[in-house]
Design an enzyme around this catalytic site. Sequence first.
Site, PDB file in Angstrom:
ATOM      1  N   LYS A  71     120.713 159.700  56.566  1.00  0.00           N
ATOM      2  CA  LYS A  71     119.910 159.419  55.325  1.00  0.00           C
ATOM      3  C   LYS A  71     118.417 158.957  55.603  1.00  0.00           C
ATOM      4  O   LYS A  71     117.579 159.532  54.755  1.00  0.00           O
ATOM      5  CB  LYS A  71     120.675 158.325  54.488  1.00  0.00           C
ATOM      6  CG  LYS A  71     120.106 157.685  53.343  1.00  0.00           C
ATOM      7  CD  LYS A  71     121.105 156.536  52.705  1.00  0.00           C
ATOM      8  CE  LYS A  71     121.617 155.618  53.701  1.00  0.00           C
ATOM      9  NZ  LYS A  71     120.787 154.984  54.360  1.00  0.00           N
ATOM     10  N   ALA A 273     123.092 146.814  53.966  1.00  0.00           N
ATOM     11  CA  ALA A 273     123.513 147.068  52.357  1.00  0.00           C
ATOM     12  C   ALA A 273     125.042 146.532  52.570  1.00  0.00           C
ATOM     13  O   ALA A 273     125.584 146.624  51.478  1.00  0.00           O
ATOM     14  CB  ALA A 273     123.486 148.307  52.354  1.00  0.00           C
ATOM     15  N   PHE A 381     123.567 171.148  60.475  1.00  0.00           N
ATOM     16  CA  PHE A 381     123.715 171.200  61.789  1.00  0.00           C
ATOM     17  C   PHE A 381     123.890 172.583  62.200  1.00  0.00           C
ATOM     18  O   PHE A 381     124.362 173.557  61.435  1.00  0.00           O
ATOM     19  CB  PHE A 381     125.231 170.265  62.185  1.00  0.00           C
ATOM     20  CG  PHE A 381     124.939 168.711  62.017  1.00  0.00           C
ATOM     21  CD1 PHE A 381     124.748 168.071  63.270  1.00  0.00           C
ATOM     22  CD2 PHE A 381     124.912 167.966  60.992  1.00  0.00           C
ATOM     23  CE1 PHE A 381     124.842 166.674  63.184  1.00  0.00           C
ATOM     24  CE2 PHE A 381     124.402 166.803  60.923  1.00  0.00           C
ATOM     25  CZ  PHE A 381     124.505 165.982  61.956  1.00  0.00           C
ATOM     26  N   TRP A 409     115.593 167.478  60.628  1.00  0.00           N
ATOM     27  CA  TRP A 409     115.817 166.821  61.732  1.00  0.00           C
ATOM     28  C   TRP A 409     115.067 167.972  63.028  1.00  0.00           C
ATOM     29  O   TRP A 409     114.232 167.658  63.953  1.00  0.00           O
ATOM     30  CB  TRP A 409     116.961 166.684  62.443  1.00  0.00           C
ATOM     31  CG  TRP A 409     117.457 165.970  63.798  1.00  0.00           C
ATOM     32  CD1 TRP A 409     117.291 164.823  63.800  1.00  0.00           C
ATOM     33  CD2 TRP A 409     117.722 166.825  64.917  1.00  0.00           C
ATOM     34  NE1 TRP A 409     117.511 164.587  65.569  1.00  0.00           N
ATOM     35  CE2 TRP A 409     117.689 165.786  65.895  1.00  0.00           C
ATOM     36  CE3 TRP A 409     117.572 168.102  65.206  1.00  0.00           C
ATOM     37  CZ2 TRP A 409     117.934 165.943  67.080  1.00  0.00           C
ATOM     38  CZ3 TRP A 409     117.887 168.503  66.550  1.00  0.00           C
ATOM     39  CH2 TRP A 409     117.875 167.522  67.540  1.00  0.00           C
TER      40      TRP A 409
END
Length: 556
Positions: A71, A273, A381, A409
């Site tokens: 995230k 959270a 991925f 990423w």
Amino acid sequence: MKTDIEIAQEATLAPIQEVAAKLDIHEEDLELYGRYKAKFSDGLLKAIQERPDGKLVLVTAINPTPAGEGKTTTSIGLGQALGRLGKKAALALREPSLGPCFGIKGGAAGGGMAQVVPMEDLNLHFTGDFHAITSANNLLSALLDNHIQQGNELRIDPRQIIWKRCLDMNDRALRNIVVGLGTKMDGMVREDHFVITVASEIMAILCLAEDMQDLKRRLAKIIVAYTFDGKPVTAEDLQATGAMAALLKDALKPNLIQTLEHTPAIVHGGPFANIAHGCNSIRATKAGLKLADIVVTEAGFGADLGAEKFFDIKCRKAGLHPDCVVLVATIRALKYNGGVPKAELVNEDLDALKRGIVNLEKHIENLQKYRVPIVVTLNAFMTDTNAETDYVEAFCKERGCAFALSEVWEKGGEGGLALANQVLLALERDESDFTPLYPDEAGLEEKIETIAKEIYGAEGVTYSPAAKKELDRITRNGMAHFPVCIAKTQYSLSDDPNRLGRPSGFTVNVREVYASAGAGFVVAILGAMMTMPGLPKIPAANHIDVDDDGCIRGLF
């Protein structure tokens, strides 16, 4: 393949003045912490108050799994991508806690080519904000125990002390302790407790305060204990407000750093959270909205926790109106929710994907309740197949959500262009009609049950006798209008971490309740949730070291 810290340490950072210039901030409006970190001056924050707001984009996710969701990485990559498209964009993120950094989760600076830097500084001491919060918290504890030792003029009942000490470290041995052992001069013997700093009410207050005046007003309202007559005792009663505010003076100012692509990142505050309200500071978010055309922020863990608290606590308190929400998922995590062991997630399995996608479906339905445009993104991925990706895309579009594949990423901002374009389209085409889940005037039990039924999918709520009694006391003390901050496991929509996917036919149990009067919300703890985490069998700390040149290794 290079590690995150290797990528970060090889990056060429821009002087923080150059990063600030992208937001039209002059050097005299910065308080420098070395070459690559700075705090906003109070003068800057006052000078920009009358400017129009930019657009606010929230990034949230499905329930986290051991497979990872990415995230924060997605948030950072989206900010970089918006910059590549020529947009004046900024990130508004939380500061990482030392607890998970040395525990099991690692740091919180993103990953791969979508990171905020300097990565080691951010993940460790940064600008000292967490140390200031810890010190202010424990000063109040010291003043409380000292007041009792010095004659207890306020008639505090030692059996009804609710304020806890804190430490920004996972240390299960401190959850339940005894203080005051020794001689008469060492204080009154009583049971005490620690919470992790990110769960402290002072962390919440710092993140919700508008300015120093508001900070002091909130600190003064903290309830630390009750008298023998059952009356609340506050930090103001202990004359602690001024000293606590002095410790927090600099911590109240938002921090500015940068991404690997020099996108401005305003990083400030860091409540968890799962046991706190999970959002960065209001000051940081509002500053970003005055300085940038688009602000990308994130809320911790899954949308059942971070996003719900962002909408129902932060937006309610700050008057924020989010314009778009990005919901992050991965093929791997969806298959894990479908019953596939972690070691087998690399294999294509459409049947498991179809079983597990119900978790994503529930989060979509939940976010739609807030009437904010949704973009679902798959954090890609190498092991994902076209068939799996195509299935998720069709699933999302059938439910009225835009969809984009994210490769941030691997590729940084370039890998987030598809997502950025979908976000821009949503901002231009779809009107946000943001509405909180429940009204202020609803009772506390009604609020808890609304969240449990509407967001978690529970059939009902049960309460321990102690929780019931405390809800009654909070209501009598005039705090029933507060929003509710629920502490529960992040791994499931239910309060049982083992119930994956979209559980049904369950109830949740409220074990403990307490009022964070300064923060302005009521905390309800579900199931076995702990406010002081513990370390795993093999902590990440075991692999962190510093070489002879002072270079940190093993941080991820």
